[in-house]
Design a protein around this motif. Structure first.
Motif, PDB file in Angstrom:
ATOM      1  N   GLY A 247      -3.765 -10.711  -5.805  1.00  0.00           N
ATOM      2  CA  GLY A 247      -2.600 -11.492  -6.213  1.00  0.00           C
ATOM      3  C   GLY A 247      -1.315 -10.681  -6.158  1.00  0.00           C
ATOM      4  O   GLY A 247      -1.266  -9.553  -5.660  1.00  0.00           O
ATOM      5  N   LEU A 248      -0.255 -11.278  -6.722  1.00  0.00           N
ATOM      6  CA  LEU A 248       1.062 -10.638  -6.696  1.00  0.00           C
ATOM      7  C   LEU A 248       1.054  -9.328  -7.471  1.00  0.00           C
ATOM      8  O   LEU A 248       1.647  -8.333  -7.035  1.00  0.00           O
ATOM      9  N   ARG A 249       0.376  -9.292  -8.630  1.00  0.00           N
ATOM     10  CA  ARG A 249       0.343  -8.064  -9.428  1.00  0.00           C
ATOM     11  C   ARG A 249      -0.288  -6.921  -8.657  1.00  0.00           C
ATOM     12  O   ARG A 249       0.216  -5.796  -8.638  1.00  0.00           O
ATOM     13  N   CYS A 250      -1.417  -7.213  -7.996  1.00  0.00           N
ATOM     14  CA  CYS A 250      -2.114  -6.166  -7.251  1.00  0.00           C
ATOM     15  C   CYS A 250      -1.270  -5.683  -6.069  1.00  0.00           C
ATOM     16  O   CYS A 250      -1.235  -4.479  -5.787  1.00  0.00           O
ATOM     17  N   ARG A 251      -0.588  -6.589  -5.387  1.00  0.00           N
ATOM     18  CA  ARG A 251       0.253  -6.179  -4.256  1.00  0.00           C
ATOM     19  C   ARG A 251       1.428  -5.322  -4.740  1.00  0.00           C
ATOM     20  O   ARG A 251       1.806  -4.349  -4.085  1.00  0.00           O
ATOM     21  N   LEU A 252       1.976  -5.691  -5.905  1.00  0.00           N
ATOM     22  CA  LEU A 252       3.090  -4.915  -6.448  1.00  0.00           C
ATOM     23  C   LEU A 252       2.635  -3.508  -6.824  1.00  0.00           C
ATOM     24  O   LEU A 252       3.325  -2.517  -6.526  1.00  0.00           O
ATOM     25  N   VAL A 253       1.460  -3.400  -7.476  1.00  0.00           N
ATOM     26  CA  VAL A 253       0.928  -2.083  -7.842  1.00  0.00           C
ATOM     27  C   VAL A 253       0.683  -1.256  -6.592  1.00  0.00           C
ATOM     28  O   VAL A 253       1.016  -0.061  -6.538  1.00  0.00           O
ATOM     29  N   ALA A 254       0.084  -1.868  -5.554  1.00  0.00           N
ATOM     30  CA  ALA A 254      -0.185  -1.136  -4.311  1.00  0.00           C
ATOM     31  C   ALA A 254       1.108  -0.655  -3.676  1.00  0.00           C
ATOM     32  O   ALA A 254       1.186   0.480  -3.172  1.00  0.00           O
ATOM     33  N   GLY A 255       2.160  -1.509  -3.692  1.00  0.00           N
ATOM     34  CA  GLY A 255       3.432  -1.101  -3.115  1.00  0.00           C
ATOM     35  C   GLY A 255       4.070   0.050  -3.886  1.00  0.00           C
ATOM     36  O   GLY A 255       4.615   0.994  -3.287  1.00  0.00           O
ATOM     37  N   LEU A 256       4.024  -0.001  -5.227  1.00  0.00           N
ATOM     38  CA  LEU A 256       4.594   1.077  -6.033  1.00  0.00           C
ATOM     39  C   LEU A 256       3.837   2.394  -5.834  1.00  0.00           C
ATOM     40  O   LEU A 256       4.449   3.465  -5.744  1.00  0.00           O
TER      41      LEU A 256
ATOM     42  N   GLN B 277      -1.375  -9.250   3.776  1.00  0.00           N
ATOM     43  CA  GLN B 277      -2.658  -8.692   3.352  1.00  0.00           C
ATOM     44  C   GLN B 277      -2.717  -7.176   3.475  1.00  0.00           C
ATOM     45  O   GLN B 277      -3.777  -6.590   3.274  1.00  0.00           O
ATOM     46  N   GLY B 278      -1.629  -6.531   3.831  1.00  0.00           N
ATOM     47  CA  GLY B 278      -1.649  -5.087   3.967  1.00  0.00           C
ATOM     48  C   GLY B 278      -1.724  -4.378   2.641  1.00  0.00           C
ATOM     49  O   GLY B 278      -2.297  -3.283   2.544  1.00  0.00           O
ATOM     50  N   TYR B 279      -1.136  -4.963   1.590  1.00  0.00           N
ATOM     51  CA  TYR B 279      -1.144  -4.365   0.255  1.00  0.00           C
ATOM     52  C   TYR B 279      -2.152  -5.096  -0.627  1.00  0.00           C
ATOM     53  O   TYR B 279      -2.116  -6.312  -0.769  1.00  0.00           O
ATOM     54  N   GLY B 280      -3.044  -4.318  -1.230  1.00  0.00           N
ATOM     55  CA  GLY B 280      -4.039  -4.876  -2.155  1.00  0.00           C
ATOM     56  C   GLY B 280      -5.401  -5.051  -1.499  1.00  0.00           C
ATOM     57  O   GLY B 280      -5.512  -5.462  -0.341  1.00  0.00           O
ATOM     58  N   ARG B 281      -6.450  -4.706  -2.278  1.00  0.00           N
ATOM     59  CA  ARG B 281      -7.830  -4.878  -1.849  1.00  0.00           C
ATOM     60  C   ARG B 281      -8.609  -5.542  -2.971  1.00  0.00           C
ATOM     61  O   ARG B 281      -8.138  -5.654  -4.099  1.00  0.00           O
ATOM     62  N   ILE B 282      -9.835  -5.974  -2.661  1.00  0.00           N
ATOM     63  CA  ILE B 282     -10.624  -6.704  -3.658  1.00  0.00           C
ATOM     64  C   ILE B 282     -10.929  -5.837  -4.867  1.00  0.00           C
ATOM     65  O   ILE B 282     -10.848  -6.287  -6.017  1.00  0.00           O
ATOM     66  N   SER B 283     -11.274  -4.573  -4.624  1.00  0.00           N
ATOM     67  CA  SER B 283     -11.662  -3.696  -5.727  1.00  0.00           C
ATOM     68  C   SER B 283     -10.504  -2.893  -6.281  1.00  0.00           C
ATOM     69  O   SER B 283     -10.443  -2.640  -7.478  1.00  0.00           O
ATOM     70  N   TYR B 284      -9.567  -2.464  -5.408  1.00  0.00           N
ATOM     71  CA  TYR B 284      -8.481  -1.586  -5.829  1.00  0.00           C
ATOM     72  C   TYR B 284      -7.157  -2.099  -5.286  1.00  0.00           C
ATOM     73  O   TYR B 284      -7.094  -2.695  -4.211  1.00  0.00           O
ATOM     74  N   CYS B 285      -6.105  -1.847  -6.062  1.00  0.00           N
ATOM     75  CA  CYS B 285      -4.751  -2.209  -5.629  1.00  0.00           C
ATOM     76  C   CYS B 285      -4.178  -1.046  -4.821  1.00  0.00           C
ATOM     77  O   CYS B 285      -3.432  -0.195  -5.336  1.00  0.00           O
ATOM     78  N   TRP B 286      -4.550  -1.016  -3.569  1.00  0.00           N
ATOM     79  CA  TRP B 286      -4.125   0.055  -2.690  1.00  0.00           C
ATOM     80  C   TRP B 286      -3.978  -0.521  -1.288  1.00  0.00           C
ATOM     81  O   TRP B 286      -4.079  -1.732  -1.098  1.00  0.00           O
TER      82      TRP B 286
END
Length: 676
Positions: A514-523, A586-595
């Motif tokens: 979701g948006l939270r995971c993509r934001l964490v991955a981007g940061l 889909q480049g930012y964020g994965r099922i298990s980790y926000c990376w």
């Protein structure tokens, strides 16, 4: 005109003709083979029902007339259904197959039109063909002798219908587990079972079953010293109880007069039995159920196996559901089949290190007359009622599991041969190709090594504390402030923020990107790139300090901040734009980790700059160590070699960390197989 012959001439001619015929017949009969008749002076003919290999006429005494087998292939006659053709010399006849007779009572007939074969009811005869300890059951074409309720075939009694002899049923032997001596509660339970054995009567089988379930509830509701035993011993006891109960209930069900029986104890333990007393269609389905579980299977699957030697008993299907049995099965492990484990690891992008289990349903022990149930001819369908769980998380799953005993651990849960068909409203439907004791489990899969996770979290927490102290030191202690400490300060700030985000939000608990995971991955992408950019500036500052010591003091603070924060911003901005355009975000964020996603090579937007910076800093490190070696010799040529090597080693190790060369292990925790 010739004169008329005398009257005696015609009579003489007639006499000669009769005499000649008689001589011909006599000469023919002397050489015709058996089963033939004379046809002329030179030929013979086989009688009806016989034939000659050389044709219809026999012209030589060496020939023979052989019997015609009207019943042999190809069949020359038809006796019709339920009848056999019997060949005899020169003819044939038809008889009804065993178990059938002609409606007229006759024994033989000649053709299909005379066939009136019908089943014989052997059990209606005046003389009962079965032993007086059995009941006679008429079947199509025969009959069977079955033991009366509460009786069973004596050992060694043959399977033939006439010779079956039965004896009164006894309470089955139940071997006590070795753990009885270590538990008073278990010892009291088996003492009560012995009392049931001593007082058992077949006509009181129903009451015996009810008492047995009551004793089981007393044991499991107040286990007493059972809870003090180690888990392995508890699992051994549970395995013994489940197997013993199946054996006893399977036997006692044979003595029940009713075709079905259901009992629910005050402790909500339930038993459901179905007993088939007569031969029926083996393909017919049977449904057995109560509030905890329902089961559907075919009678042919439930029937006794051929090798059991007990082919005369009734067919039994039973389910014993015990909500309290799961107390003894707590803390049991789950053995997953390899294909299931591989699928989970593919889904979670990480190795699966077992699962944490919670038993949601009663433990349902399923048993049949057929004891050979390791591989059934057709699967059995179950529907298990259980507690309504909360919505399973991304690493949680409802599974259909069965209990499997073993010598080492006492027993464990397994899933091989069972699969889930669906689950809704507190009921889960399963199918299994074998039988055992089943339960519905909530499995929380461990997709990371708990020890490594602990090291990561503790290590990051200590790092945050130390980084915070460094930041305060560089900000508040004025005598040490310089361009070099400025680089140190911003490096610590980026590393502090990146580590804090990593510790707080790298795990994707929702299972959806979701948006939270993509934001964490981007940061994380930005701040970890900023860390390496500031490490590259550490290398530049070190190069100016050691190599070009007399050619200026390096970059200004403005240029340092522009490079340290601007470069990662440009890389992340381009990566986000490419992700949104080409990869559908889909480049930012994965099922298990926000990376960063591993697909499409997107991870190289981080690994590429990092690799370049580490290689450049490695070159600077080598040059720095080489220059330091020269400077140590120039400054103090009298310094002993051992001391000089020690000082150089300490300085080199410190520079190795400052330049970030140890970060070649940095991407490791984000790769499933990088345990080093």
């Amino acid at each position: 005109v010739s004169p008329e012959p005398p009257p005696s001439v015609p009579a003489l001619c007639l006499l000669l003709m009769l005499s000649g015929a008689g001589s011909q017949t006599a000469s023919c009969a002397s050489w015709c083979p058996p089963n033939s008749t004379c046809d002329s002076a030179t030929t013979c003919r086989c009688n009806p029902g016989f034939s000659s290999p050389l044709g219809e006429s026999i012209i030589s005494p060496a020939e023979s007339c052989d019997d015609i087998n009207e019943c042999g292939p190809p069949a020359k006659v038809s006796c019709g259904k339920l009848a056999d053709c019997q060949n005899v010399e020169g003819s044939y006849y038809c008889t009804c197959v065993p178990g059938y007779e002609l409606a007229s009572g006759g024994k033989t007939f000649r053709n299909e039109s005379e066939n009136t074969c019908q089943d014989v009811n052997e059990c209606s005869l005046k003389q009962n063909p079965c032993h007086n300890t059995t009941h006679c059951l008429n079947t199509v074409g025969g009959y069977k002798c079955r033991c009366r309720p509460g009786w069973k075939p004596i050992p060694g009694s043959p399977n033939g219908p006439n010779n079956t002899i039965c004896e009164e049923m006894h309470f089955p032997s139940w071997t006590r587990p070795s753990e009885v001596n270590s538990s008073q509660s278990l010892s009291r339970f088996f003492d009560k079972v012995q009392d049931l054995d001593r007082d058992f009567k077949p006509d009181l089988a129903k009451r015996t079953i009810q008492k047995l379930i009551m004793y089981l509830d007393e044991l499991l509701e107040a286990p007493g010293d059972l809870e003090d035993l180690n888990p392995s011993t508890q699992h051994h006891i549970a395995t013994s109880l489940l197997l013993g109960l199946e054996q006893v209930l399977r036997t006692l069900a044979q003595a029940l007069p009713e075709p079905s029986f259901t009992y629910r104890s005050p402790s909500k333990t339930e038993l459901s039995l179905m007993i088939q007393k007569q031969e029926k269609d083996g393909n017919r389905s049977v449904i057995v159920g109560q509030s905890h579980a329902r089961m559907q299977l075919e009678w042919a699957v439930a029937g006794q196996d051929k090798d059991s030697g007990d082919g005369h008993g009734h067919t039994v299907v039973g389910i014993l559901s015990s909500p309290n049995m799961k107390r003894l099965l707590a803390n049991a492990s789950l053995d997953m089949e390899p294909s299931k484990k591989a699928k989970l690891e593919e889904t979670h992008e990480n190795p699966v290190h077992g699962a944490q289990l919670k038993v949601l349903s009663a433990v349902n022990s399923v048993f049949l007359s057929n004891t050979n149930t390791e591989k059934l001819d057709s699967p059995v369908t179950f529907a298990f009622s259980h507690l309504q769980p909360e919505t399973p998380g991304p690493r949680q799953e409802l599974i259909c599991a069965f209990w499997k005993g073993d010598n080492d651990r006492g027993g464990h849960w397994a899933t091989t041969g069972c699969w889930k068909l669906g689950s809704e409203n507190g009921s889960t439907t399963c199918q299994c190709s074998h039988l055992s004791s089943f339960a519905i489990l909530m499995a929380h899969y461990n997709v990371e090594d708990p020890k490594l996770a602990l090291i990561t979290k503790v290590g990051l927490a200590l790092s945050l504390v130390c980084l915070l102290l460094c930041i305060l030191t560089f900000l508040l202690v004025r005598p040490i402030q310089s361009s070099r400490t400025t680089v140190h300060l911003h490096l610590c700030i980026c590393l502090f923020v990146g580590s804090a985000i990593f510790l707080a939000g790298v795990e994707n608990e929702g299972g959806q990107v979701g948006l939270r995971c993509r934001l964490v991955a981007g940061l994380l992408h930005y701040f970890f790139l900023a860390v390496f950019c500031w490490m590259s500036l550490e290398g530049v500052e070190l190069y100016f300090l050691v190599v070009r010591v007399f050619q200026g003091q390096g970059l200004s603070t403005r240029w340092l901040c522009l490079i340290g924060y601007g470069t990662p911003g440009v890389i992340v901005g381009v990566s986000a734009a490419v992700s949104a355009a080409a990869l559908n975000s889909q480049g930012y964020g994965r099922i298990s980790y926000c990376w960063l996603d591993l697909a499409h090579g997107f991870l190289w937007s981080f690994l590429g700059p990092v690799t370049f910076i580490v290689l450049c800093n490695a070159v600077i490190f080598v040059i720095t160590v080489w220059k330091l070696t020269q400077k140590f010799s120039e400054i103090n040529p009298d310094m002993k070699k051992l001391k000089k090597a020690r000082v150089l080693t300490i300085t080199a190790v410190a520079q190795l960390f400052v330049l970030g060369c140890t970060w070649v292990f940095g991407p490791g925790p984000l790769q499933p197989s990088s345990w080093v």
